[in-house]
Design an enzyme around this catalytic site. Structure first.
Site, PDB file in Angstrom:
ATOM      1  N   LYS A 112       0.824  -1.223   0.000  1.00 35.78           N
ATOM      2  CA  LYS A 112       0.000   0.000   0.000  1.00 35.78           C
ATOM      3  C   LYS A 112       0.854   1.268   0.000  1.00 35.78           C
ATOM      4  CE  LYS A 112      -3.537  -2.649   0.887  1.00 35.78           C
ATOM      5  NZ  LYS A 112      -4.766  -2.809   0.177  1.00 35.78           N
TER       6      LYS A 112
HETATM    7  C1  LIG Z   1      -0.964  -7.804   2.410  1.00 36.06           C
HETATM    8  C2  LIG Z   1      -2.079  -7.685   1.440  1.00 36.06           C
HETATM    9  N1  LIG Z   1      -2.129  -8.551   0.428  1.00 36.06           N
HETATM   10  C3  LIG Z   1      -3.130  -8.508  -0.480  1.00 36.06           C
HETATM   11  C4  LIG Z   1      -4.147  -7.573  -0.385  1.00 36.06           C
HETATM   12  C5  LIG Z   1      -5.215  -7.552  -1.436  1.00 36.06           C
HETATM   13  O1  LIG Z   1      -5.016  -6.493  -2.330  1.00 36.06           O
HETATM   14  P1  LIG Z   1      -6.254  -5.905  -3.133  1.00 36.06           P
HETATM   15  O2  LIG Z   1      -7.242  -5.473  -2.105  1.00 36.06           O
HETATM   16  O3  LIG Z   1      -5.724  -4.778  -3.922  1.00 36.06           O
HETATM   17  O4  LIG Z   1      -6.787  -7.026  -3.957  1.00 36.06           O
HETATM   18  C6  LIG Z   1      -4.133  -6.660   0.666  1.00 36.06           C
HETATM   19  C7  LIG Z   1      -5.178  -5.622   0.873  1.00 36.06           C
HETATM   20  O5  LIG Z   1      -5.714  -5.021   0.067  1.00 36.06           O
HETATM   21  C8  LIG Z   1      -3.056  -6.692   1.576  1.00 36.06           C
HETATM   22  O6  LIG Z   1      -2.971  -5.797   2.565  1.00 36.06           O
HETATM   23  N1  LIG Z   2      -6.611  -5.134   2.233  1.00 35.61           N
HETATM   24  C1  LIG Z   2      -6.874  -3.777   2.492  1.00 35.61           C
HETATM   25  C2  LIG Z   2      -8.350  -3.527   2.435  1.00 35.61           C
HETATM   26  C3  LIG Z   2      -8.681  -2.310   1.716  1.00 35.61           C
HETATM   27  O1  LIG Z   2      -8.317  -2.414   0.370  1.00 35.61           O
HETATM   28  P1  LIG Z   2      -7.975  -1.148  -0.507  1.00 35.61           P
HETATM   29  O2  LIG Z   2      -6.843  -1.582  -1.374  1.00 35.61           O
HETATM   30  O3  LIG Z   2      -9.199  -0.834  -1.268  1.00 35.61           O
HETATM   31  O4  LIG Z   2      -7.590  -0.031   0.382  1.00 35.61           O
HETATM   32  C4  LIG Z   2      -6.236  -3.417   3.825  1.00 35.61           C
HETATM   33  O5  LIG Z   2      -5.310  -4.113   4.220  1.00 35.61           O
HETATM   34  O6  LIG Z   2      -6.633  -2.480   4.480  1.00 35.61           O
END
Ligand SMILES: Cc1ncc(COP(=O)(O)O)c(C=O)c1O
Ligand SMILES: N[C@@H](CCOP(=O)(O)O)C(=O)O
Length: 465
Positions: A112
């Protein structure tokens, strides 16, 4: 560059307007009206660029009419200078044609940071320019929250409210959010699950009258287009390092809200030779069920060893559906309206297109643990539980021929010591230096019931940046 809503009714916006919003006014999500495309020669010319320079090449067309190039270049330099690895997103080879791309060298140890370090700086830039104050409201299943707080905490024009599901994130994840000091930072532990938190955020975007002084909400979740945009870059970074555009690529992506893998889909649309994208899910396998049954339904959210992927309503899947339905906003509005009250069937033509590019896998907690242990024993490489799901899915989906398969390593194993222990690895992954005293820091958060009114009242009473 204009941005349009997936539901076809909201006005088109420019980049700055999209950055400062969340959902479109018709409930849809914003996507670029047209995507920039790079030729083979243009991609070749990107080889050898440092990460911030590559980011400039990829991101420039999306923001060109709102941010001068020199300013953008500086913002990107500053953003990726925060990362602790010289390569920013290093690749580690686990087996022939199998790599992981480590996306956890940013300040909060998860992918993120790539987008939220940038988002914070972009918000600061435009809010200062406009002398405007906004309220951030975000939902997290563990990682978005700390990355958003870390990315935006220095912005003096912003109040940040992050909703996390009470007692459903790892202790390290919780402490990364709740120990950050700042009068404009508010952590709300909601007595519900991630879907409840995300639903409250979306409902609030649809009706913002509860905010004081005519302020407006800005999204830090991947409903904000800028999040997706920033995540496209590391697909190009991996591809170029592994021989693209002359070599074919596949990516396995631990998936929850479908933002990260959607960025991979866009990288392909922009010219990167991606053969396959693997949707790797945990037991909350709505996306895997869509791929195998063509039905998009709801399921009861269950807690797993990979809490950040404990999501059953994947916001960004709507962005893919928009393309699969030939950008027919009315069709998507109708589909999502029916989805709100039950399961919907996806058209045969749309599914056929989806299956040419995407495959999927569901990985249980037991398989996650087994993959962590086996990788540790065979390579002395420690996977976090989310990445382990990606690697497990990648191994079952390796395409034929010389295709480089890259699993996105979305979080650092030190965020999930309990899962690592449960897997049978008796090494406690250390937190990096800047978080070494995390367990000594004081926590600040407010537990609230799973009630929209109560959450909105709290936000109204505490927005004072
Ligand atoms: C460590 C981790 N892996 C995978 C994901 C999944 O990613 P996305 O929500 O973009 O599919 C998340 C949260 O979004 C995450 O925090
Ligand atoms: N997995 C995310 C959940 C939110 O997903 P986002 O990519 O739309 O912000 C988290 O860890 O908070």
């Amino acid at each position: 560059m204009k941005y349009i809503s997936t539901r076809g009714q909201a006005p088109a916006l420019n980049f700055e307007q999209v950055l400062l919003t969340g959902l479109a006014s018709d409930g849809g999500l914003y996507v670029p009206e047209t995507l920039p495309k790079f030729s083979v020669e243009q991609i070749e010319a990107m080889r050898g660029m440092a990460y911030p320079e590559l980011a400039l090449e990829i991101i420039r067309p999306f923001v060109a009419d709102c941010i001068p190039e020199d300013d953008l270049a500086q913002i990107l330099q500053d953003t990726y200078a925060e990362f602790r690895h010289g390569a920013v997103a290093p690749l580690i080879q686990l087996a022939p044609n199998q790599w992981v791309m480590e996306l956890f060298h940013g300040p909060t140890l998860a992918f993120k940071d790539f987008a939220l370090q940038l988002l914070g700086r972009l918000l600061d830039y435009v809010l200062e320019r406009e002398q405007r104050k906004v309220v951030i409201m975000g939902a997290t299943s563990g990682d978005t929250g700390s990355a958003a707080i870390e990315g935006c905490r220095r912005c003096k024009n912003i109040d940040i409210f992050i909703l996390h599901p009470h007692e459903r994130v790892s202790e390290v994840q919780r402490r990364q959010m709740t120990t950050v000091v700042g009068d404009n930072i508010h952590n709300l532990a909601v007595e519900g699950n991630f879907d409840d938190c995300q639903a409250m955020v979306k409902a609030s975007f649809n009706a913002q009258q509860f905010l004081p002084d005519g302020r407006s909400l800005v999204a830090v979740n991947s409903i904000n287009w800028a999040r997706i945009m920033a995540q496209i870059v590391y697909y190009f970074h991996a591809g170029l390092s592994l021989g693209a555009p002359s070599r074919k690529l596949a990516f396995s992506v631990p998936t929850g809200n479908f933002g990260d893998i959607f960025a991979g889909y866009l990288a392909r649309e922009m010219g990167l030779p991606i053969e396959q994208l693997v949707i790797a899910t945990n037991r909350n396998d709505v996306l895997h069920r869509i791929m195998t049954t063509a039905t998009y339904g709801r399921q009861q959210l269950e807690q797993s060893l990979s809490p950040s992927m404990d999501i059953t309503v994947s916001s960004n899947f709507e962005r893919l559906l928009f393309d699969l339905y030939n950008r027919d906003g009315a069709a998507i509005a109708d589909l999502m309206k029916r989805f709100d009250v039950g399961a919907v069937d996806i058209d045969d033509a749309a599914m056929a297109t989806a299956r040419t590019l995407f495959s999927s896998a569901r990985v249980s907690d037991e398989e996650t643990c087994a993959r962590i242990l086996e990788t540790w024993r065979s390579s002395e490489y420690l996977l976090d539980p989310h990445t382990a799901i990606g690697v497990e899915a990648a191994l079952s989906a390796q395409p034929e021929g010389d295709v480089a398969m890259v699993t996105l390593a979305t979080a650092h194993p030190a965020k999930f010591p309990a899962a690592v222990k449960q897997a049978g690895v008796d090494v406690e992954p250390p937190l990096p230096q800047h978080l070494a005293d995390l367990f000594q820091r004081e926590e600040r958060f407010t537990v609230l019931p799973n009630e929209l009114d109560t959450v909105q009242r709290f936000i109204a009473e505490n927005s004072n940046a």
